[in-house]
Design a protein around this motif. Structure first.
Motif, mmCIF file in Angstrom:
data_model
loop_
_atom_site.group_PDB
_atom_site.id
_atom_site.type_symbol
_atom_site.label_atom_id
_atom_site.label_comp_id
_atom_site.label_asym_id
_atom_site.label_seq_id
_atom_site.Cartn_x
_atom_site.Cartn_y
_atom_site.Cartn_z
ATOM 1 N N GLU A 182 0.837 -1.204 0.000
ATOM 2 C CA GLU A 182 0.000 0.000 0.000
ATOM 3 C C GLU A 182 0.869 1.250 0.000
ATOM 4 N N LYS A 183 2.011 1.206 0.683
ATOM 5 C CA LYS A 183 2.903 2.365 0.772
ATOM 6 C C LYS A 183 3.438 2.750 -0.611
ATOM 7 N N SER A 184 3.609 1.802 -1.487
ATOM 8 C CA SER A 184 4.206 2.090 -2.784
ATOM 9 C C SER A 184 3.259 2.784 -3.752
ATOM 10 N N GLY A 185 1.971 2.745 -3.462
ATOM 11 C CA GLY A 185 1.019 3.319 -4.410
ATOM 12 C C GLY A 185 0.726 2.380 -5.571
ATOM 13 N N ILE A 186 1.239 1.161 -5.535
ATOM 14 C CA ILE A 186 1.023 0.178 -6.592
ATOM 15 C C ILE A 186 -0.184 -0.674 -6.217
ATOM 16 N N HIS A 187 -1.102 -0.826 -7.163
ATOM 17 C CA HIS A 187 -2.313 -1.583 -6.908
ATOM 18 C C HIS A 187 -2.608 -2.474 -8.097
ATOM 19 N N LEU A 188 -3.174 -3.661 -7.815
ATOM 20 C CA LEU A 188 -3.666 -4.500 -8.890
ATOM 21 C C LEU A 188 -4.901 -3.830 -9.457
ATOM 22 N N ARG A 189 -4.984 -3.772 -10.793
ATOM 23 C CA ARG A 189 -6.123 -3.134 -11.455
ATOM 24 C C ARG A 189 -6.781 -4.136 -12.396
ATOM 25 N N ASP A 190 -8.043 -3.880 -12.720
ATOM 26 C CA ASP A 190 -8.767 -4.792 -13.602
ATOM 27 C C ASP A 190 -8.541 -4.482 -15.080
ATOM 28 N N GLY A 191 -7.631 -3.628 -15.385
ATOM 29 C CA GLY A 191 -7.259 -3.278 -16.752
ATOM 30 C C GLY A 191 -6.213 -2.186 -16.695
ATOM 31 N N GLU A 192 -5.703 -1.781 -17.822
ATOM 32 C CA GLU A 192 -4.623 -0.795 -17.858
ATOM 33 C C GLU A 192 -4.945 0.465 -17.060
ATOM 34 N N ASN A 193 -6.125 1.004 -17.213
ATOM 35 C CA ASN A 193 -6.545 2.185 -16.463
ATOM 36 C C ASN A 193 -7.741 1.885 -15.573
ATOM 37 N N GLY A 194 -7.926 0.626 -15.255
ATOM 38 C CA GLY A 194 -9.109 0.217 -14.515
ATOM 39 C C GLY A 194 -9.027 0.467 -13.022
ATOM 40 N N ALA A 195 -10.101 0.152 -12.356
ATOM 41 C CA ALA A 195 -10.208 0.322 -10.915
ATOM 42 C C ALA A 195 -9.348 -0.717 -10.200
ATOM 43 N N ALA A 196 -8.942 -0.381 -8.981
ATOM 44 C CA ALA A 196 -8.171 -1.306 -8.161
ATOM 45 C C ALA A 196 -9.043 -2.507 -7.811
ATOM 46 N N VAL A 197 -8.442 -3.691 -7.778
ATOM 47 C CA VAL A 197 -9.184 -4.903 -7.428
ATOM 48 C C VAL A 197 -8.943 -5.296 -5.973
ATOM 49 N N THR A 198 -8.096 -4.605 -5.276
ATOM 50 C CA THR A 198 -7.865 -4.808 -3.850
ATOM 51 C C THR A 198 -8.151 -3.489 -3.142
ATOM 52 N N PRO A 199 -8.463 -3.528 -1.858
ATOM 53 C CA PRO A 199 -8.716 -2.254 -1.164
ATOM 54 C C PRO A 199 -7.528 -1.298 -1.356
ATOM 55 N N SER A 200 -7.839 -0.110 -1.785
ATOM 56 C CA SER A 200 -6.796 0.867 -2.072
ATOM 57 C C SER A 200 -6.866 2.013 -1.080
ATOM 58 N N PHE A 201 -5.836 2.794 -1.068
ATOM 59 C CA PHE A 201 -5.824 4.013 -0.265
ATOM 60 C C PHE A 201 -7.029 4.874 -0.644
ATOM 61 N N TYR A 202 -7.302 4.955 -1.927
ATOM 62 C CA TYR A 202 -8.447 5.709 -2.451
ATOM 63 C C TYR A 202 -9.730 5.305 -1.727
ATOM 64 N N GLU A 203 -9.950 4.003 -1.614
ATOM 65 C CA GLU A 203 -11.162 3.507 -0.944
ATOM 66 C C GLU A 203 -11.101 3.757 0.564
ATOM 67 N N GLN A 204 -9.921 3.599 1.142
ATOM 68 C CA GLN A 204 -9.771 3.780 2.588
ATOM 69 C C GLN A 204 -10.128 5.191 3.040
ATOM 70 N N VAL A 205 -9.815 6.190 2.226
ATOM 71 C CA VAL A 205 -10.043 7.583 2.633
ATOM 72 C C VAL A 205 -11.406 8.119 2.207
ATOM 73 N N GLY A 206 -12.162 7.341 1.464
ATOM 74 C CA GLY A 206 -13.505 7.778 1.086
ATOM 75 C C GLY A 206 -13.697 8.100 -0.373
ATOM 76 N N GLY A 207 -12.713 7.768 -1.207
ATOM 77 C CA GLY A 207 -12.874 7.936 -2.647
ATOM 78 C C GLY A 207 -12.868 9.378 -3.117
ATOM 79 N N ARG A 208 -13.546 9.604 -4.231
ATOM 80 C CA ARG A 208 -13.528 10.920 -4.886
ATOM 81 C C ARG A 208 -13.921 12.079 -3.962
ATOM 82 N N PRO A 209 -14.956 11.927 -3.125
ATOM 83 C CA PRO A 209 -15.311 13.072 -2.266
ATOM 84 C C PRO A 209 -14.144 13.549 -1.396
ATOM 85 N N PHE A 210 -13.338 12.617 -0.899
ATOM 86 C CA PHE A 210 -12.172 13.027 -0.101
ATOM 87 C C PHE A 210 -11.211 13.857 -0.938
ATOM 88 N N PHE A 211 -10.867 13.369 -2.126
ATOM 89 C CA PHE A 211 -9.889 14.079 -2.957
ATOM 90 C C PHE A 211 -10.452 15.397 -3.476
#
Length: 143
Positions: free
Chosen positions: A3-32
């Motif tokens: 998680e520290k590296s910012g590397i995540h498994l994705r469902d395609g080249e630009n796809g969504a993360a397939v494992t819980p990501s930092f993005y999901e942990q902090v609340g997604g788009r509304p947080f950013f």
């Protein structure tokens, strides 16, 4: 996966993360969106940083930054789909990013981050990245 590296498994080249990501942990788009909005509140009144933004309205810059942060932290790959590879140093090259500009950027980002309710681990992880990225954007020591 690191998680520290910012590397995540994705469902395609630009796809969504397939494992819980930092993005999901902090609340997604509304947080950013909120973080970036608060950051640009500071930038809007900064006499050094504001002139670096080509549009009078900071809205387009805020949207690009939000998409970038979302993608970096495991959210949708919209940034790359719309703009290609981030190439941060290249995109910042036309602007004079000296230590003063970097420090002002970091100040506004720290102020924004301090208003967000994040657990210490996520806050430190995000700040570590933002600090390193800001230092990497330096392209001159001229005033």
């Amino acid at each position: 996966m690191s998680e520290k590296s910012g590397i995540h498994l994705r469902d395609g080249e630009n796809g969504a993360a397939v494992t819980p990501s930092f993005y999901e942990q902090v609340g997604g788009r509304p947080f950013f969106e909120q973080l970036v909005s608060r950051f640009y509140e500071g930038v809007a009144g900064d006499p050094v940083l504001k002139p670096m933004y080509p549009e009078e309205d900071l809205g387009p810059a805020a949207e690009r930054f939000t998409m970038f942060l979302e993608q970096y932290w495991g959210g949708p790959g919209t940034y790359s789909e719309q703009r290609g590879h981030p190439r941060l140093r290249m995109r910042h090259q036309p602007f004079k990013v000296n230590p003063d500009a970097r420090d002002r950027w970091l100040l506004h980002m720290k102020n924004a981050l301090d208003t967000m309710e994040l657990p210490p681990l996520q806050r430190d992880q995000l700040w570590d990245y933002l600090d390193r990225a800001a230092h990497a954007m330096l392209n001159t020591f001229d005033d």
